[in-house]
Design an enzyme around this catalytic site. Structure first.
Site, PDB file in Angstrom:
ATOM      1  N   ARG A  49       0.827  -1.196   0.000  1.00 13.25           N
ATOM      2  CA  ARG A  49       0.000   0.000   0.000  1.00 13.25           C
ATOM      3  C   ARG A  49       0.864   1.250   0.000  1.00 13.25           C
ATOM      4  O   ARG A  49       1.952   1.265   0.562  1.00 13.25           O
ATOM      5  CB  ARG A  49      -0.888   0.036   1.242  1.00 13.25           C
ATOM      6  CG  ARG A  49      -1.886  -1.102   1.333  1.00 13.25           C
ATOM      7  CD  ARG A  49      -2.794  -0.896   2.527  1.00 13.25           C
ATOM      8  NE  ARG A  49      -3.770  -1.966   2.663  1.00 13.25           N
ATOM      9  CZ  ARG A  49      -4.751  -1.976   3.580  1.00 13.25           C
ATOM     10  NH1 ARG A  49      -4.855  -0.959   4.430  1.00 13.25           N
ATOM     11  NH2 ARG A  49      -5.594  -2.979   3.644  1.00 13.25           N
ATOM     12  N   ASP A  51       0.030   5.451   0.828  1.00 11.28           N
ATOM     13  CA  ASP A  51      -1.025   6.333   1.316  1.00 11.28           C
ATOM     14  C   ASP A  51      -1.371   7.409   0.293  1.00 11.28           C
ATOM     15  O   ASP A  51      -0.638   7.620  -0.679  1.00 11.28           O
ATOM     16  CB  ASP A  51      -0.579   7.012   2.614  1.00 11.28           C
ATOM     17  CG  ASP A  51      -0.390   6.026   3.753  1.00 11.28           C
ATOM     18  OD1 ASP A  51      -1.054   4.982   3.741  1.00 11.28           O
ATOM     19  OD2 ASP A  51       0.426   6.318   4.652  1.00 11.28           O
ATOM     20  N   TYR A 109      12.730   3.123   0.044  1.00  9.45           N
ATOM     21  CA  TYR A 109      11.975   4.370  -0.012  1.00  9.45           C
ATOM     22  C   TYR A 109      12.921   5.560   0.074  1.00  9.45           C
ATOM     23  O   TYR A 109      13.998   5.471   0.664  1.00  9.45           O
ATOM     24  CB  TYR A 109      10.989   4.465   1.162  1.00  9.45           C
ATOM     25  CG  TYR A 109       9.769   3.593   1.049  1.00  9.45           C
ATOM     26  CD1 TYR A 109       8.602   4.073   0.456  1.00  9.45           C
ATOM     27  CD2 TYR A 109       9.763   2.296   1.546  1.00  9.45           C
ATOM     28  CE1 TYR A 109       7.463   3.280   0.364  1.00  9.45           C
ATOM     29  CE2 TYR A 109       8.633   1.496   1.466  1.00  9.45           C
ATOM     30  CZ  TYR A 109       7.484   1.994   0.878  1.00  9.45           C
ATOM     31  OH  TYR A 109       6.365   1.210   0.786  1.00  9.45           O
ATOM     32  N   ARG A 196       7.388   7.535   7.235  1.00  2.89           N
ATOM     33  CA  ARG A 196       7.008   8.925   7.489  1.00  2.89           C
ATOM     34  C   ARG A 196       7.267   9.317   8.943  1.00  2.89           C
ATOM     35  O   ARG A 196       7.632  10.462   9.235  1.00  2.89           O
ATOM     36  CB  ARG A 196       5.546   9.149   7.108  1.00  2.89           C
ATOM     37  CG  ARG A 196       5.312   9.105   5.601  1.00  2.89           C
ATOM     38  CD  ARG A 196       3.829   9.048   5.247  1.00  2.89           C
ATOM     39  NE  ARG A 196       3.096  10.171   5.805  1.00  2.89           N
ATOM     40  CZ  ARG A 196       1.762  10.258   5.787  1.00  2.89           C
ATOM     41  NH1 ARG A 196       1.035   9.286   5.231  1.00  2.89           N
ATOM     42  NH2 ARG A 196       1.156  11.303   6.304  1.00  2.89           N
TER      43      ARG A 196
END
Length: 243
Positions: A49, A51, A109, A196
């Site tokens: 997933r 966001d 990431y 995050r």
């Protein structure tokens, strides 16, 4: 046959990857394009997933189809039916057992922070504007504490359903080019909002709100309240998925 796709997308206009009832998602948009090409309603399986507002430079997904369209033509066919902020750049057939999510062994990431007084009219969709001065050496010192295997429950937002919150971080590199600081992180998996929250925590370290010497204790405390804020989504990019 089982088809593996690689694509990139600008997540600004989407409510994340996974299909939802309250907004347009990347998965639904891609499934509609696949159906238009193959004349089949297939389930497109994502590597994970993302966001709302999060971007992907190299997203991997797969689907099973009886269509005989040549793989070299499939990206062209899909892109002709997709909006410009979603681009398929590779397609291939893979073993039936391949699963874009379950077969992944690690992910990479990148989180980008625009560090200056004023935001940028163009970068505002692709970086977190953080105006307070950042000490990059303090950030690097704190980043070292994340390496290795830890229980990262203190760096996850509520609502996750995974069986274990233990993850391994292989690398966390901190660089700066001009006004942009980038966090490049590779791990065997990430909890809900984990990257995050790490970004928000390291920003607090860089601005002096958290002492980098406390980072190991903060991780080991498993306490969400001791970490920093959850950085906004627009600075986050899925860069690579490894199989």
């Amino acid at each position: 046959m089982n088809v593996k796709l690689k694509l990139q997308y600008d997540g600004t206009n989407y409510h994340g990857w996974q299909i939802q009832s309250n907004g347009i998602t990347v998965q639904e948009t891609l499934m509609n394009a696949v159906e238009s090409v193959t004349r089949e309603r297939v389930n497109v399986i994502g590597c994970g997933r993302t966001d709302a507002g999060v971007h992907a430079l190299n997203y991997v997904c797969n689907f099973h189809t009886d269509s005989s369209i040549p793989m070299e033509r499939l990206p062209y066919a899909l892109n002709s039916r997709l909006p410009e902020d979603i681009r398929v750049f590779h397609a291939e057939t893979v073993d039936d057992g391949f699963h874009a999510g379950g077969s992944a062994v690690k992910k990479r990431y990148v989180y980008r922070i625009l560090n200056r007084d004023f935001n940028d009219a163009f970068l505002c969709k692709y970086a977190w504007h953080y105006k307070f001065p950042l000490d990059i050496e303090a950030v690097r010192n704190a980043a070292a504490a994340f390496l290795g295997e830890h229980d990262f429950v203190g760096f996850a937002s509520s609502g996750f359903t995974v069986k274990t919150t233990v993850r391994t971080i292989y690398s966390l590199d901190v660089t700066r080019s001009g006004d942009v600081m980038a966090l490049d992180i590779v791990g065997n998996g990430f909890l809900y909002n984990m990257v995050r929250i790490i970004a928000g925590t390291l920003a607090y370290v860089g601005s002096g709100k958290i002492d980098w010497r406390d980072m190991e204790n903060i991780i080991n405390s498993k306490c969400r309240e001791r970490a920093g804020i959850t950085a906004p989504p627009q600075g986050l990019f899925l860069k690579e998925v490894y199989y």
